[in-house]
Design a protein around this motif. Structure first.
Motif, PDB file in Angstrom:
ATOM      1  N   SER A 140      -8.976   9.872   9.258  1.00 32.65           N
ATOM      2  CA  SER A 140      -8.269   8.635   8.921  1.00 32.65           C
ATOM      3  C   SER A 140      -8.874   7.471   9.694  1.00 32.65           C
ATOM      4  O   SER A 140      -9.496   7.667  10.747  1.00 32.65           O
ATOM      5  CB  SER A 140      -6.777   8.749   9.264  1.00 32.65           C
ATOM      6  N   TRP A 174       0.015   1.439  10.314  1.00 39.95           N
ATOM      7  CA  TRP A 174       0.607   1.963   9.080  1.00 39.95           C
ATOM      8  C   TRP A 174      -0.373   1.842   7.918  1.00 39.95           C
ATOM      9  O   TRP A 174      -1.416   1.215   8.035  1.00 39.95           O
ATOM     10  CB  TRP A 174       1.955   1.346   8.773  1.00 39.95           C
ATOM     11  N   TYR A 175      -0.001   2.493   6.821  1.00 40.84           N
ATOM     12  CA  TYR A 175      -0.898   2.675   5.682  1.00 40.84           C
ATOM     13  C   TYR A 175      -2.222   3.271   6.153  1.00 40.84           C
ATOM     14  O   TYR A 175      -3.300   2.788   5.819  1.00 40.84           O
ATOM     15  CB  TYR A 175      -1.086   1.363   4.912  1.00 40.84           C
ATOM     16  N   ILE A 176      -2.096   4.343   6.915  1.00 39.00           N
ATOM     17  CA  ILE A 176      -3.255   5.032   7.470  1.00 39.00           C
ATOM     18  C   ILE A 176      -3.598   6.184   6.523  1.00 39.00           C
ATOM     19  O   ILE A 176      -3.088   7.301   6.656  1.00 39.00           O
ATOM     20  CB  ILE A 176      -2.981   5.518   8.906  1.00 39.00           C
ATOM     21  N   THR A 177      -4.452   5.914   5.566  1.00 44.10           N
ATOM     22  CA  THR A 177      -4.740   6.841   4.482  1.00 44.10           C
ATOM     23  C   THR A 177      -5.266   8.173   4.998  1.00 44.10           C
ATOM     24  O   THR A 177      -6.176   8.217   5.822  1.00 44.10           O
ATOM     25  CB  THR A 177      -5.767   6.220   3.518  1.00 44.10           C
ATOM     26  N   ASP A 221       5.800   8.665   5.710  1.00 45.72           N
ATOM     27  CA  ASP A 221       4.780   8.302   4.749  1.00 45.72           C
ATOM     28  C   ASP A 221       5.189   6.996   4.085  1.00 45.72           C
ATOM     29  O   ASP A 221       6.369   6.755   3.844  1.00 45.72           O
ATOM     30  CB  ASP A 221       4.620   9.409   3.697  1.00 45.72           C
ATOM     31  N   LEU A 224       3.020   3.874  -2.012  1.00 48.86           N
ATOM     32  CA  LEU A 224       2.062   2.930  -2.566  1.00 48.86           C
ATOM     33  C   LEU A 224       2.551   2.568  -3.960  1.00 48.86           C
ATOM     34  O   LEU A 224       2.432   3.349  -4.894  1.00 48.86           O
ATOM     35  CB  LEU A 224       0.675   3.564  -2.629  1.00 48.86           C
ATOM     36  N   ASP A 229       1.436   9.432  -2.158  1.00 48.09           N
ATOM     37  CA  ASP A 229       0.124   9.909  -2.570  1.00 48.09           C
ATOM     38  C   ASP A 229      -0.217  11.242  -1.924  1.00 48.09           C
ATOM     39  O   ASP A 229      -1.173  11.359  -1.168  1.00 48.09           O
ATOM     40  CB  ASP A 229      -0.917   8.845  -2.217  1.00 48.09           C
ATOM     41  N   HIS A 234      -0.174   7.838   3.224  1.00 50.82           N
ATOM     42  CA  HIS A 234      -0.568   6.589   3.893  1.00 50.82           C
ATOM     43  C   HIS A 234       0.488   6.264   4.951  1.00 50.82           C
ATOM     44  O   HIS A 234       1.184   5.259   4.856  1.00 50.82           O
ATOM     45  CB  HIS A 234      -0.667   5.444   2.875  1.00 50.82           C
ATOM     46  N   TYR A 382      -3.689   2.136  -7.945  1.00 49.25           N
ATOM     47  CA  TYR A 382      -4.936   2.087  -7.183  1.00 49.25           C
ATOM     48  C   TYR A 382      -5.544   0.684  -7.250  1.00 49.25           C
ATOM     49  O   TYR A 382      -5.946   0.113  -6.229  1.00 49.25           O
ATOM     50  CB  TYR A 382      -5.917   3.112  -7.738  1.00 49.25           C
ATOM     51  N   HIS A 385      -3.401  -1.899  -5.275  1.00 53.46           N
ATOM     52  CA  HIS A 385      -3.516  -1.770  -3.818  1.00 53.46           C
ATOM     53  C   HIS A 385      -4.850  -2.303  -3.340  1.00 53.46           C
ATOM     54  O   HIS A 385      -4.986  -2.796  -2.214  1.00 53.46           O
ATOM     55  CB  HIS A 385      -3.311  -0.310  -3.399  1.00 53.46           C
ATOM     56  N   ALA A 389      -6.122  -3.786   0.181  1.00 50.04           N
ATOM     57  CA  ALA A 389      -6.876  -2.883   1.049  1.00 50.04           C
ATOM     58  C   ALA A 389      -8.246  -3.456   1.386  1.00 50.04           C
ATOM     59  O   ALA A 389      -8.878  -4.119   0.560  1.00 50.04           O
ATOM     60  CB  ALA A 389      -7.033  -1.524   0.367  1.00 50.04           C
TER      61      ALA A 389
END
Length: 413
Positions: A140, A174-177, A221, A224, A229, A234, A382, A385, A389
């Protein structure tokens, strides 16, 4: 500029298309079922998302077929392709939003692998690089924070403090894929080692943080566009007094921005390449729907509004593709830094153009287009976002405007 595919790319493209036909498209339903099961298991147990058996099968087949690590330009680790050569292959993988992992070409692992390959020391490479290249682990990239406007990365508040032979990390990301996945074994984290440095771009550093280090807590989590996901996730992650060896620092203190610019250029264009593939799939679905669906006594394809939308879709996709190829060519010929304007432009153009195509396809399917019965909602999420992103539209638009205005400002200075 010559965008004709080399014999090597033609061969890889042919084999990749065949692989998609034989192994990816027929397994769409199984992938959805296994991803749902992974999500439900995590909900019940409060644990991480489990890996998908299908994906492990596909990875073995892709590697055996020589369709592995195509993103890496280094011959010793990857296929030795330029950005321009990789573009048509990445687009094909993007036709299904989940398929890139089968070829070990999915974000954020691609960017993290390149960071360690280019900037890591020998010990870091020995521990982390080969497992990433082999697809045995995932990773990540911990940069975005909820408390600050992370579009301006100088705002980042996470601290990386030296303490003897260690660094101690405190912060919230956060939003750490990818961090929800059980196979995620490391973070590449960006934080501040020198917050008082007068040069705001020398305050930050990047460091490798093993996922099992004490003090790391996955809070939740993050959805998205209301979609969880699995099996990547994320999540929001807290780093509380997380202690790692000083040898885990990448390149040196104050060089986080330097690494980020090297990482984010290819990452941004790869997203755009995949986005074109999704838009192509959406246009195909729209055309198939238009010739088969009858409304008001005739097929949609005989109605002017749908012909306009289909024509618009083709024009938007081709505009995007040529802009992406031009940006890739610039990256290959003058380097990522000089090609920054072209990268910024396609980062805005690709998601906005492709969202329009996907949205039109959703409209052609009516209520079904909003449901789980097509992939269009996943494509739309996708694309939407991607407007945020790796830097939001506004940041990239501003960067383009600055470069355009530069010569004019110089004249009046």
């Amino acid at each position: 500029m010559d965008f004709e595919h080399s014999p090597k790319v033609q061969d890889l493209r042919r084999r990749l298309l065949a692989f998609m036909d034989e192994h990816i498209y027929p397994n769409e339903k199984r992938h959805a079922q296994e991803a749902h099961a992974s999500f439900m298991n995590a909900e019940r147990t409060g644990g991480p998302y489990t890996g998908l058996p299908l994906m492990e099968e596909l990875k073995r087949k892709a590697r055996a077929a020589g369709l592995w690590n195509l993103f890496l330009p280094e011959d010793e680790h990857g296929a030795g392709l330029t950005n321009l050569e990789y573009a048509p292959l990445c687009e094909i993988m993007g036709r299904r939003y989940w398929s890139a992992e089968a070829f070990n070409c999915s974000a954020p692992d691609t960017g993290n692998t390149e960071v360690i390959a280019r900037y890591g020391n020998e010990a870091q490479k020995a521990r982390w690089l080969q497992p990433l290249l082999d697809g045995e682990i995932r990773s990540s990239f911990a940069m975005t924070e909820p408390a600050v406007a992370s579009s301006d990365a100088t705002n980042i508040e996470t601290r990386i403090r030296r303490d003897g032979d260690d660094y101690v990390i405190d912060g919230r990301k956060w939003y750490i894929t990818g961090a929800m996945n059980e196979r995620c074994k490391l973070f590449i984290l960006m934080g501040k080692t020198d917050p008082d440095n007068l040069d705001r771009h020398r305050q930050q550093s990047m460091i490798i943080v093993p996922r099992d280090t004490p003090g790391i807590t996955v809070v939740r989590d993050m959805a998205l566009v209301n979609h969880y996901d699995a099996p990547f996730g994320h999540p929001e992650v807290i780093f509380d007094n997380v202690r790692v060896p000083a040898s885990n620092l990448l390149l040196g203190e104050g060089r986080g921005f330097e690494i980020a610019q090297g990482r984010l250029g290819p990452g941004r264009i790869h997203h755009c390449m995949r986005m074109i593939g999704m838009a192509e799939s959406a246009l195909e679905m729209m055309c198939e729907r238009a010739v088969s669906r009858v409304a008001f006594g005739k097929p949609l394809s005989d109605q002017g509004v749908w012909r306009e939308r289909i024509a618009r879709g083709r024009m938007l996709i081709d505009q995007t593709r040529w802009m992406v190829l031009h940006a890739a060519w610039r990256m290959d010929t003058v380097g990522n830094k000089v090609a920054a304007k072209e990268i910024a432009m396609i980062k805005v153009i690709a998601p906005n153009n492709c969202i329009q195509v996907i949205d039109d396809a959703m409209q052609a399917f009516g209520a079904m287009g909003l449901s789980q019965d097509t992939l269009l909602v996943n494509f739309w999420a996708y694309a939407r976002h991607l407007r945020v992103a790796d830097g939001p539209d506004e940041v990239h638009t501003n960067a383009v405007a600055k470069q355009e205005l530069g010569p004019y400002r110089a004249k009046v200075a």
